[in-house]
Design a protein around this motif. Structure first.
Motif, PDB file in Angstrom:
ATOM      1  N   PRO A 226      -2.418  23.785  27.810  1.00  0.00           N
ATOM      2  CA  PRO A 226      -1.290  23.383  28.655  1.00  0.00           C
ATOM      3  C   PRO A 226      -0.764  21.981  28.353  1.00  0.00           C
ATOM      4  CG  PRO A 226      -2.934  24.515  29.977  1.00  0.00           C
ATOM      5  CD  PRO A 226      -3.543  24.320  28.624  1.00  0.00           C
ATOM      6  N   ASP A 227      -1.647  21.079  27.881  1.00  0.00           N
ATOM      7  CA  ASP A 227      -1.221  19.691  27.697  1.00  0.00           C
ATOM      8  C   ASP A 227      -1.268  19.189  26.253  1.00  0.00           C
ATOM      9  OD1 ASP A 227      -3.946  19.816  27.537  1.00  0.00           O
ATOM     10  OD2 ASP A 227      -4.340  18.085  28.828  1.00  0.00           O
ATOM     11  N   HIS A 228      -1.665  20.042  25.286  1.00  0.00           N
ATOM     12  CA  HIS A 228      -1.656  19.592  23.896  1.00  0.00           C
ATOM     13  C   HIS A 228      -1.717  20.779  22.942  1.00  0.00           C
ATOM     14  CE1 HIS A 228      -5.930  19.982  24.851  1.00  0.00           C
ATOM     15  NE2 HIS A 228      -6.214  19.971  23.563  1.00  0.00           N
ATOM     16  N   PHE A 229      -1.422  20.487  21.653  1.00  0.00           N
ATOM     17  CA  PHE A 229      -1.401  21.515  20.608  1.00  0.00           C
ATOM     18  C   PHE A 229      -2.281  21.038  19.459  1.00  0.00           C
ATOM     19  CE2 PHE A 229       0.072  24.168  17.178  1.00  0.00           C
ATOM     20  CZ  PHE A 229       0.484  25.342  17.795  1.00  0.00           C
ATOM     21  N   LEU A 230      -3.100  21.945  18.908  1.00  0.00           N
ATOM     22  CA  LEU A 230      -4.032  21.583  17.846  1.00  0.00           C
ATOM     23  C   LEU A 230      -3.824  22.446  16.607  1.00  0.00           C
ATOM     24  CD1 LEU A 230      -7.288  21.356  20.004  1.00  0.00           C
ATOM     25  CD2 LEU A 230      -6.075  19.433  18.977  1.00  0.00           C
ATOM     26  N   THR A 231      -3.994  21.842  15.441  1.00  0.00           N
ATOM     27  CA  THR A 231      -3.979  22.550  14.165  1.00  0.00           C
ATOM     28  C   THR A 231      -5.271  22.224  13.437  1.00  0.00           C
ATOM     29  OG1 THR A 231      -1.573  22.396  14.020  1.00  0.00           O
ATOM     30  CG2 THR A 231      -2.763  22.885  11.988  1.00  0.00           C
ATOM     31  N   VAL A 232      -6.030  23.254  13.070  1.00  0.00           N
ATOM     32  CA  VAL A 232      -7.336  23.061  12.433  1.00  0.00           C
ATOM     33  C   VAL A 232      -7.343  23.809  11.103  1.00  0.00           C
ATOM     34  CG1 VAL A 232      -9.812  23.535  12.615  1.00  0.00           C
ATOM     35  CG2 VAL A 232      -8.537  22.778  14.630  1.00  0.00           C
ATOM     36  N   PRO A 233      -7.685  23.143   9.983  1.00  0.00           N
ATOM     37  CA  PRO A 233      -7.697  23.830   8.685  1.00  0.00           C
ATOM     38  C   PRO A 233      -8.942  24.693   8.510  1.00  0.00           C
ATOM     39  CG  PRO A 233      -8.397  21.564   8.413  1.00  0.00           C
ATOM     40  CD  PRO A 233      -8.002  21.705   9.858  1.00  0.00           C
ATOM     41  N   ALA A 234      -8.823  25.700   7.657  1.00  0.00           N
ATOM     42  CA  ALA A 234      -9.983  26.482   7.240  1.00  0.00           C
ATOM     43  C   ALA A 234     -10.626  25.798   6.033  1.00  0.00           C
ATOM     44  CB  ALA A 234      -9.561  27.895   6.870  1.00  0.00           C
ATOM     45  N   LEU A 235     -11.878  26.174   5.732  1.00  0.00           N
ATOM     46  CA  LEU A 235     -12.492  25.694   4.499  1.00  0.00           C
ATOM     47  C   LEU A 235     -11.800  26.352   3.315  1.00  0.00           C
ATOM     48  CD1 LEU A 235     -16.311  25.904   5.374  1.00  0.00           C
ATOM     49  CD2 LEU A 235     -14.792  23.919   5.559  1.00  0.00           C
ATOM     50  N   LYS A 236     -11.759  25.656   2.198  1.00  0.00           N
ATOM     51  CA  LYS A 236     -11.185  26.221   0.973  1.00  0.00           C
ATOM     52  C   LYS A 236     -12.244  27.067   0.277  1.00  0.00           C
ATOM     53  CE  LYS A 236      -7.295  24.180   1.659  1.00  0.00           C
ATOM     54  NZ  LYS A 236      -6.136  24.980   2.151  1.00  0.00           N
ATOM     55  N   ILE A 237     -12.036  28.371   0.294  1.00  0.00           N
ATOM     56  CA  ILE A 237     -13.006  29.297  -0.297  1.00  0.00           C
ATOM     57  C   ILE A 237     -12.267  30.384  -1.073  1.00  0.00           C
ATOM     58  CG2 ILE A 237     -14.725  28.978   1.533  1.00  0.00           C
ATOM     59  CD1 ILE A 237     -13.668  31.892   2.458  1.00  0.00           C
ATOM     60  N   ILE A 238     -13.022  31.125  -1.883  1.00  0.00           N
ATOM     61  CA  ILE A 238     -12.512  32.345  -2.510  1.00  0.00           C
ATOM     62  C   ILE A 238     -13.205  33.506  -1.800  1.00  0.00           C
ATOM     63  CG2 ILE A 238     -12.353  33.704  -4.619  1.00  0.00           C
ATOM     64  CD1 ILE A 238     -12.458  31.071  -6.171  1.00  0.00           C
ATOM     65  N   PRO A 239     -12.487  34.280  -0.967  1.00  0.00           N
ATOM     66  CA  PRO A 239     -13.152  35.293  -0.140  1.00  0.00           C
ATOM     67  C   PRO A 239     -13.715  36.456  -0.947  1.00  0.00           C
ATOM     68  CG  PRO A 239     -10.770  35.486   0.054  1.00  0.00           C
ATOM     69  CD  PRO A 239     -11.035  34.244  -0.742  1.00  0.00           C
ATOM     70  N   VAL A 240     -14.875  36.922  -0.518  1.00  0.00           N
ATOM     71  CA  VAL A 240     -15.485  38.119  -1.075  1.00  0.00           C
ATOM     72  C   VAL A 240     -15.196  39.317  -0.171  1.00  0.00           C
ATOM     73  CG1 VAL A 240     -17.706  39.220  -1.621  1.00  0.00           C
ATOM     74  CG2 VAL A 240     -17.300  36.825  -2.242  1.00  0.00           C
ATOM     75  N   ASP A 241     -15.257  39.100   1.148  1.00  0.00           N
ATOM     76  CA  ASP A 241     -15.090  40.173   2.134  1.00  0.00           C
ATOM     77  C   ASP A 241     -14.741  39.511   3.468  1.00  0.00           C
ATOM     78  OD1 ASP A 241     -15.287  42.278   3.901  1.00  0.00           O
ATOM     79  OD2 ASP A 241     -17.361  42.793   3.420  1.00  0.00           O
ATOM     80  N   THR A 242     -13.572  39.834   4.008  1.00  0.00           N
ATOM     81  CA  THR A 242     -13.125  39.191   5.249  1.00  0.00           C
ATOM     82  C   THR A 242     -13.592  39.909   6.501  1.00  0.00           C
ATOM     83  OG1 THR A 242     -11.022  40.401   5.185  1.00  0.00           O
ATOM     84  CG2 THR A 242     -11.078  38.249   4.117  1.00  0.00           C
ATOM     85  N   VAL A 243     -14.311  41.041   6.356  1.00  0.00           N
ATOM     86  CA  VAL A 243     -14.811  41.777   7.518  1.00  0.00           C
ATOM     87  C   VAL A 243     -15.719  40.865   8.347  1.00  0.00           C
ATOM     88  CG1 VAL A 243     -16.290  43.668   8.288  1.00  0.00           C
ATOM     89  CG2 VAL A 243     -14.666  44.037   6.431  1.00  0.00           C
ATOM     90  N   GLY A 244     -15.441  40.773   9.637  1.00  0.00           N
ATOM     91  CA  GLY A 244     -16.303  40.014  10.533  1.00  0.00           C
ATOM     92  C   GLY A 244     -16.010  38.531  10.618  1.00  0.00           C
ATOM     93  N   ALA A 245     -15.059  38.028   9.826  1.00  0.00           N
ATOM     94  CA  ALA A 245     -14.768  36.591   9.873  1.00  0.00           C
ATOM     95  C   ALA A 245     -14.242  36.179  11.242  1.00  0.00           C
ATOM     96  CB  ALA A 245     -13.758  36.234   8.781  1.00  0.00           C
ATOM     97  N   GLY A 246     -13.350  36.994  11.815  1.00  0.00           N
ATOM     98  CA  GLY A 246     -12.811  36.685  13.134  1.00  0.00           C
ATOM     99  C   GLY A 246     -13.875  36.717  14.214  1.00  0.00           C
ATOM    100  N   ASP A 247     -14.815  37.656  14.103  1.00  0.00           N
ATOM    101  CA  ASP A 247     -15.896  37.733  15.087  1.00  0.00           C
ATOM    102  C   ASP A 247     -16.833  36.540  14.952  1.00  0.00           C
ATOM    103  OD1 ASP A 247     -14.931  40.141  16.076  1.00  0.00           O
ATOM    104  OD2 ASP A 247     -16.118  41.327  14.664  1.00  0.00           O
ATOM    105  N   THR A 248     -17.095  36.116  13.718  1.00  0.00           N
ATOM    106  CA  THR A 248     -17.907  34.920  13.511  1.00  0.00           C
ATOM    107  C   THR A 248     -17.240  33.719  14.159  1.00  0.00           C
ATOM    108  OG1 THR A 248     -18.825  35.765  11.438  1.00  0.00           O
ATOM    109  CG2 THR A 248     -18.890  33.387  11.758  1.00  0.00           C
ATOM    110  N   PHE A 249     -15.919  33.607  13.971  1.00  0.00           N
ATOM    111  CA  PHE A 249     -15.165  32.524  14.612  1.00  0.00           C
ATOM    112  C   PHE A 249     -15.374  32.553  16.122  1.00  0.00           C
ATOM    113  CE2 PHE A 249     -11.519  31.027  16.952  1.00  0.00           C
ATOM    114  CZ  PHE A 249     -11.248  29.798  16.370  1.00  0.00           C
ATOM    115  N   CYS A 250     -15.214  33.716  16.723  1.00  0.00           N
ATOM    116  CA  CYS A 250     -15.312  33.825  18.186  1.00  0.00           C
ATOM    117  C   CYS A 250     -16.701  33.478  18.688  1.00  0.00           C
ATOM    118  CB  CYS A 250     -14.929  35.228  18.635  1.00  0.00           C
ATOM    119  SG  CYS A 250     -13.165  35.608  18.463  1.00  0.00           S
TER     120      CYS A 250
END
Length: 300
Positions: A226-250
C-alpha cells in the motif's frame, strides 16, 4: 510455525528435446518420478529454509502415496494433518523441454477431498504464516484465509493455477503471489486500472490495503504494498528445469516472513532460492538448502 493447506502430488516427468505442438508426438529422452504438488513443494521449501512446518492435505491409499510424502518426511515436516482418501494420490504429468520450459497437466485425485473441515488440523494461532494455493477446492482455500485472519495468522496466497472464480476472495490474503501471466488475468477479472502491470499492481494494493507479489521468472520479482513498490532481481543462471521454481519462491518467502525479515529481505531471499531451484530437474529434488541460498546471495 508455517502451515500449508494444499496439494500433494507425485510428478511423472518426461524429458523431451522440445515441447510438442497440439496433435504432435515427440520422442522422449528420459523419465523420472518425484514428489510434487504445489502445497507439498512449498512445505518442503519452507522446511529447507529452516522453518518449522505443518502440512494439511490428503493422499490416496495407493502405491504413489509413500513416494509423494517421502521428502516431506525426510525434511521433518509435520504430516499429522495429512489424511487418506479413497481417491488416487494426486499426479502431475510434466513434459520438460531442453530449454528448461515445461507443460503440465494435473490430476487432483485426493487433493479434491481436502475440505474446509480439515482446517481444524492446522491448529492455527497468532503469528503463524499460512501458505495456500489453488490445487485444492477453492472453498477450502477461502475458509483457510478466513480462519487465518480470525486466528491472527499471516496468510500468503499463491494464486496458481489461475482460476477466475478465485478473484472474489483474492484480496483476503495478506500477501498474494502470482506469476506475470496469472496476475494479468486476475487484473482483468478484478478490473484493475492502469496503463501497465506496475500501475495495476499499485491499484490493487491501494484498493485492498494488501500486498501483491508478481514473479517474472529470470527478470526477478515485483511487489506492490500500500505504501511502497519494490523491484528485486533474480540470480543470473542458465536454467535446467523451471518446474517448482515458483513454489520454492513461495516457501522461502513464507519462511522469511515467519522469521521476521522485512518484505524486501524476504523477497530477495525467496528470489535467490527460486533461481537456484532451476538448476536441477524436478520440483522437490531441486529445492536448495538454506546454506546454498546464503552462499549464492553472498556471491552476487
Amino acid at each position: 510455525m508455517i502451515i500449508i493447506v494444499g496439494s500433494i502430488n507425485l510428478d511423472l516427468i518426461a524429458s523431451v528435446d522440445r515441447l510438442p505442438e497440439p496433435g504432435e508426438t515427440v520422442r522422449g529422452s528420459g523419465f523420472a518420478t518425484a514428489p510434487g504438488g504445489k502445497g507439498a513443494n512449498q512445505a518442503l521449501a519452507a522446511a529447507l529454509a529452516g522453518a518449522p512446518v505443518r502440512m494439511v492435505g490428503a493422499v490416496g491409499k495407493d502405491s504413489f502415496a509413500a513416494e509423494a510424502l517421502a521428502l516431506l518426511k525426510s525434511g521433518n515436516v509435520d504430516l499429522s494433518g495429512v489424511g487418506e482418501s479413497a481417491a488416487s494420490t494426486g499426479t502431475a504429468l510434466i513434459l520438460v523441454g531442453a530449454d528448461g520450459e515445461n507443460v503440465i497437466a494435473v490430476v487432483p485425485g485426493a487433493n479434491d477431498s481436502v475440505l474446509p473441515g480439515d482446517i481444524a488440523k492446522a491448529f492455527l494461532k497468532k503469528g503463524d504464516v499460512v501458505l495456500l494455493q489453488h490445487e485444492i477446492p477453492l472453498q477450502t482455500v477461502e475458509a483457510a484465509l478466513d480462519a487465518a485472519r480470525a486466528a491472527g495468522a499471516v496468510s500468503v496466497l499463491n494464486t496458481a493455477p489461475f482460476r477466475a472464480e478465485a478473484a472474489g476472495f483474492f484480496a483476503k490474503s495478506d500477501f498474494a503471489v502470482a506469476n506475470e501471466t496469472e496476475f494479468d488475468l486476475y487484473a482483468a477479472a478484478l478490473s484493475l486500472s492502469g496503463p501497465d502491470r506496475q500501475a495495476r499492481m499499485r491499484d490493487y494494493a491501494q484498493k485492498t490495503g494488501r500486498t501483491i507479489v508478481v514473479t517474472l521468472g529470470g527478470d526477478g520479482v515485483l511487489a506492490a504494498a500500500p505504501d511502497h513498490f519494490l523491484t528485486v532481481p533474480a540470480l543470473k543462471i542458465i536454467p535446467v528445469d523451471t518446474v517448482g521454481a515458483g513454489d520454492t519462491f513461495c516457501g522461502y518467502f513464507g519462511a522469511g516472513l515467519s522469521s521476521g525479515l522485512s518484505l524486501e529481505q524476504a523477497l530477495v531471499r525467496a528470489a535467490a532460492a527460486g533461481s537456484l531451484a532451476c538448476l536441477k530437474p524436478g520440483a522437490q529434488p531441486a529445492i536448495p538448502l538454506a546454506k546454498d541460498v546464503d552462499t549464492a546471495l553472498a556471491a552476487r
